[in-house]
Write a protein that holds these residues in place. Structure first.
Motif, PDB file in Angstrom:
ATOM      1  N   GLN A  76       0.835  -1.203   0.000  1.00 44.25           N
ATOM      2  CA  GLN A  76       0.000   0.000   0.000  1.00 44.25           C
ATOM      3  C   GLN A  76       0.867   1.249   0.000  1.00 44.25           C
ATOM      4  OE1 GLN A  76      -2.116  -1.179   3.475  1.00 44.25           O
ATOM      5  NE2 GLN A  76      -3.857  -1.962   2.308  1.00 44.25           N
ATOM      6  N   GLU A  77       0.196   2.377  -0.236  1.00 46.63           N
ATOM      7  CA  GLU A  77       0.849   3.696  -0.237  1.00 46.63           C
ATOM      8  C   GLU A  77       2.091   3.723  -1.111  1.00 46.63           C
ATOM      9  OE1 GLU A  77       1.247   5.599   3.558  1.00 46.63           O
ATOM     10  OE2 GLU A  77      -0.266   4.313   4.429  1.00 46.63           O
ATOM     11  N   PRO A  78       2.016   3.696  -2.388  1.00 46.13           N
ATOM     12  CA  PRO A  78       0.778   3.549  -3.162  1.00 46.13           C
ATOM     13  C   PRO A  78       0.395   2.076  -3.337  1.00 46.13           C
ATOM     14  CG  PRO A  78       2.625   3.917  -4.633  1.00 46.13           C
ATOM     15  CD  PRO A  78       3.182   3.950  -3.244  1.00 46.13           C
ATOM     16  N   GLU A  79      -0.871   1.871  -3.722  1.00 40.88           N
ATOM     17  CA  GLU A  79      -1.371   0.506  -3.916  1.00 40.88           C
ATOM     18  C   GLU A  79      -0.639  -0.144  -5.086  1.00 40.88           C
ATOM     19  OE1 GLU A  79      -3.822  -0.826  -2.085  1.00 40.88           O
ATOM     20  OE2 GLU A  79      -4.459   0.962  -0.983  1.00 40.88           O
ATOM     21  N   ARG A  80      -0.051  -1.309  -4.840  1.00 39.08           N
ATOM     22  CA  ARG A  80       0.641  -2.008  -5.923  1.00 39.08           C
ATOM     23  C   ARG A  80       0.846  -3.463  -5.554  1.00 39.08           C
ATOM     24  NH1 ARG A  80       3.838   0.286  -2.427  1.00 39.08           N
ATOM     25  NH2 ARG A  80       6.030  -0.269  -2.168  1.00 39.08           N
ATOM     26  N   ILE A  81       1.103  -4.262  -6.565  1.00 40.96           N
ATOM     27  CA  ILE A  81       1.421  -5.674  -6.350  1.00 40.96           C
ATOM     28  C   ILE A  81       2.814  -5.912  -6.915  1.00 40.96           C
ATOM     29  CG2 ILE A  81       0.845  -8.043  -7.027  1.00 40.96           C
ATOM     30  CD1 ILE A  81      -2.102  -7.176  -6.981  1.00 40.96           C
ATOM     31  N   VAL A  82       3.673  -6.500  -6.107  1.00 37.12           N
ATOM     32  CA  VAL A  82       5.046  -6.778  -6.530  1.00 37.12           C
ATOM     33  C   VAL A  82       5.199  -8.290  -6.674  1.00 37.12           C
ATOM     34  CG1 VAL A  82       7.487  -6.568  -5.931  1.00 37.12           C
ATOM     35  CG2 VAL A  82       5.886  -4.729  -5.327  1.00 37.12           C
ATOM     36  N   VAL A  83       5.634  -8.706  -7.846  1.00 39.45           N
ATOM     37  CA  VAL A  83       5.789 -10.140  -8.123  1.00 39.45           C
ATOM     38  C   VAL A  83       7.240 -10.410  -8.491  1.00 39.45           C
ATOM     39  CG1 VAL A  83       4.863 -12.105  -9.416  1.00 39.45           C
ATOM     40  CG2 VAL A  83       3.469 -10.041  -9.138  1.00 39.45           C
ATOM     41  N   ASP A  84       7.860 -11.372  -7.834  1.00 44.60           N
ATOM     42  CA  ASP A  84       9.222 -11.792  -8.179  1.00 44.60           C
ATOM     43  C   ASP A  84       9.177 -13.182  -8.794  1.00 44.60           C
ATOM     44  OD1 ASP A  84      10.436  -9.497  -7.335  1.00 44.60           O
ATOM     45  OD2 ASP A  84      10.939 -10.254  -5.333  1.00 44.60           O
ATOM     46  N   PHE A  85       9.795 -13.303  -9.965  1.00 41.41           N
ATOM     47  CA  PHE A  85       9.892 -14.604 -10.631  1.00 41.41           C
ATOM     48  C   PHE A  85      11.322 -15.098 -10.479  1.00 41.41           C
ATOM     49  CE2 PHE A  85       6.526 -12.300 -12.829  1.00 41.41           C
ATOM     50  CZ  PHE A  85       5.493 -13.221 -12.793  1.00 41.41           C
ATOM     51  N   LYS A  86      11.483 -16.216  -9.805  1.00 41.03           N
ATOM     52  CA  LYS A  86      12.823 -16.771  -9.567  1.00 41.03           C
ATOM     53  C   LYS A  86      13.231 -17.611 -10.778  1.00 41.03           C
ATOM     54  CE  LYS A  86      15.769 -16.796  -6.069  1.00 41.03           C
ATOM     55  NZ  LYS A  86      16.360 -15.509  -5.674  1.00 41.03           N
ATOM     56  N   GLY A  87      14.503 -17.519 -11.153  1.00 37.12           N
ATOM     57  CA  GLY A  87      15.024 -18.356 -12.238  1.00 37.12           C
ATOM     58  C   GLY A  87      14.526 -17.930 -13.606  1.00 37.12           C
ATOM     59  N   LEU A  88      14.182 -16.661 -13.738  1.00 36.59           N
ATOM     60  CA  LEU A  88      13.637 -16.183 -15.013  1.00 36.59           C
ATOM     61  C   LEU A  88      14.512 -15.054 -15.559  1.00 36.59           C
ATOM     62  CD1 LEU A  88      11.026 -17.010 -16.548  1.00 36.59           C
ATOM     63  CD2 LEU A  88       9.976 -14.935 -15.651  1.00 36.59           C
ATOM     64  N   THR A  89      14.663 -15.033 -16.877  1.00 36.50           N
ATOM     65  CA  THR A  89      15.394 -13.944 -17.522  1.00 36.50           C
ATOM     66  C   THR A  89      14.386 -13.101 -18.286  1.00 36.50           C
ATOM     67  OG1 THR A  89      17.252 -15.460 -17.782  1.00 36.50           O
ATOM     68  CG2 THR A  89      17.331 -13.411 -19.053  1.00 36.50           C
ATOM     69  N   LEU A  90      14.507 -11.790 -18.141  1.00 32.19           N
ATOM     70  CA  LEU A  90      13.547 -10.893 -18.798  1.00 32.19           C
ATOM     71  C   LEU A  90      13.626 -11.063 -20.310  1.00 32.19           C
ATOM     72  CD1 LEU A  90      11.483  -8.641 -18.321  1.00 32.19           C
ATOM     73  CD2 LEU A  90      13.345  -6.995 -18.544  1.00 32.19           C
ATOM     74  N   ASP A  91      12.484 -11.282 -20.933  1.00 37.56           N
ATOM     75  CA  ASP A  91      12.470 -11.412 -22.394  1.00 37.56           C
ATOM     76  C   ASP A  91      11.417 -10.480 -22.987  1.00 37.56           C
ATOM     77  OD1 ASP A  91      10.090 -12.575 -21.809  1.00 37.56           O
ATOM     78  OD2 ASP A  91      10.565 -14.551 -22.608  1.00 37.56           O
ATOM     79  N   THR A  92      11.358 -10.457 -24.308  1.00 45.13           N
ATOM     80  CA  THR A  92      10.465  -9.498 -24.977  1.00 45.13           C
ATOM     81  C   THR A  92       8.993  -9.803 -24.705  1.00 45.13           C
ATOM     82  OG1 THR A  92      10.652 -10.870 -26.943  1.00 45.13           O
ATOM     83  CG2 THR A  92      12.043  -8.903 -26.858  1.00 45.13           C
TER      84      THR A  92
END
Ligand SMILES: [Zn+2]
Length: 486
Positions: A76-92
């Protein structure tokens, strides 16, 4: 593509001490741990990302070739959702999510995504307001592989009943004798259906069903008094006991629940030319809604009015919430052979399906929840399933009668697959107190019928035919007064 940096917002190692302390306090007080890391992490690939924004809820789906190892937190403050993906590489594919958020999304303001650590991708959903998230996974089914789903429900969910009341008030203003200029619609010159005679009488409160318990007050349109309903030729046998003088009175609006099948993650059947069932049935449903809302004594409630998925039991709940007088589910399914053609009307059965085709279609429709994706952990599931087992013989009898009127009218615009209303165990037809039918408008798997479904004129004819069936059912089976205020 612009990927906004989020490290300064979300990383405890770089945030200012005051903000960090506040965040930790926040974590202690209200952070929800929405997901847990599985024991082992796999090197998964993202196959697709989809966003289905809607007033009811916004869904974000991440599809992958293997289950994703993830944790998610609501902050909260500000309202948001944080997601962590383990073992993942950012792709397109995952980066593409940023551009998929539309300004009119009721829940998500923006999405940020980046490589947070060498083996962690962080996704932040910045929200417009407080949400009640449901995060769950779906196993592979149909054309889908593994799906991770974020359903973001607004903290104050929209109520179909309040929406309907607001619409009814707006309609009362339009129908009022001295409506402000611009509120009244253009006069229609469409020829009157014979059963319109019933509705004219119903509009004047001249049926036994209206009385002191008809609670919705509505001003009479003075033009109605100029007509002579008793002299109009009608096919309904319903007769008036006595003409009543023109005066202000109370009537209630007949409420029709229109249920466009499938939606969102569930495309329904797909034709050879690429026609999606969910799109053509939504168009027919919208046409039907417009026609119903244009009538002085009817109003429509759509179980979905956009491209998002609504679970089958929620469709039934919405219809019951507004105490609908009738329910019509609109479909255009495929069959195993492209030769199958013609329209069908189905009602519920309590003694097995009326044919193997009916059973096959009902089974297919009932898989909608698996493809569309429902969270099996939601608490109300047991309650909703108990409700669905309360269907009565009376409801089925009324549904058969109602279905026959609709089938006869559809038979005037398309070939019928069978000359009788069929029966099978459709989950969406199980409102115990609302006559309910499911219309298969045509087979999308038949090449000629797919062309028809793609023709606006056919969709218009179909909406007209369903409406004529509804009106004829009402004129032969005058609705009873209801006791509750709508
Ligand atoms: Zn369908």
């Amino acid at each position: 593509m612009l990927i906004k940096p989020f490290r300064s917002f979300e990383s405890n190692t770089t945030t200012p001490p005051i903000w960090r302390r506040r965040q930790l306090l926040c974590a202690g007080a209200s952070v929800l741990l929405l997901g847990l890391l599985p024991k082992s992490a796999y090197a998964a690939s993202i196959l697709g990302v989809r966003v289905w924004p809607a007033r009811d809820y916004t869904r974000l789906t991440i599809e992958s070739d293997q289950p994703l190892a993830y944790t998610s937190r609501l902050l909260q403050e500000p309202e948001r959702i944080v997601v962590d993906f383990k073992g993942l590489t950012l792709d397109t594919t995952l980066k593409a999510l940023v551009a998929k958020i539309t300004p009119n999304d009721p829940q998500i303001r923006q999405v940020r995504v980046g490589q947070f650590t060498p083996d962690t991708v962080r996704l932040v959903l910045d929200l417009k307001d407080a949400v009640k998230p449901q995060v769950f996974t779906l196993p592979p089914i149909s054309n889908y592989r593994h799906r991770l789903v974020f359903d973001l429900y607004p903290a104050i969910p929209p109520d179909p009943l309040l929406d309907l009341i607001a619409k009814t008030e707006a309609k009362a203003m339009v129908n009022a004798p001295h409506a402000p200029p611009g509120l009244t619609g253009p006069k229609t010159s469409a020829p009157l259906d014979p059963s319109d005679a019933f509705f004219e009488r119903f509009a004047k409160g001249e049926t036994p069903s209206s009385g002191t318990s008809d609670l919705l007050a509505q001003q009479k349109n003075p033009q109605d008094t100029a007509r002579a309903p008793s002299t109009r030729a009608g096919d309904d046998k319903y007769s008036l006991s006595q003409q009543t003088p023109a005066k202000a009175h109370t009537v209630r609006l007949l409420t029709i629940a229109i249920d466009p099948g499938h939606g969102g993650e569930d495309p329904g059947a797909i034709g050879k030319k690429g026609t999606y069932e969910k799109n053509v049935v939504l168009d027919i449903a919208r046409r039907l809604r417009t026609k119903i809302d244009a009538l002085p004594n009817m109003r429509a409630m759509m179980t979905r009015d956009d491209d998002y998925f609504v679970p089958l039991h929620v469709r039934v709940q919405k219809a019951r919430r507004v105490e609908a007088d009738l329910f019509v589910s609109i479909h255009a399914d495929a069959f195993i052979t492209p030769k199958a053609h013609g329209s069908s009307v189905f009602a519920l059965s309590n003694h097995g399906a009326s044919s193997t085709t009916a059973k096959w279609i009902a089974n297919k429709e009932n898989t909608s929840d698996l493809i569309g994706g429902v969270n099996i952990k939601t608490q109300d599931k047991a309650v909703s399933h108990a409700l669905l087992d309360m269907s009565t013989t009376a409801q089925i009898n009324d549904s058969m009668r109602y279905g026959n009127y609709v089938l006869n009218e559809i038979g005037r615009i398309n070939k019928l697959h069978k000359n009788a209303v069929e029966q099978a165990s459709f989950a969406v037809l199980k409102a115990p107190d609302i006559p309910s039918v499911l219309v298969e408008t045509a087979f999308i798997s038949n090449p000629e019928e797919e062309v028809k479904l793609n023709t606006p004129a056919y969709r218009e004819q179909m909406a007209n035919a369903i409406l004529r069936g509804i009106k004829r059912y009402f004129s032969a089976n005058p609705p009873l007064a209801k006791n509750k205020m709508l």
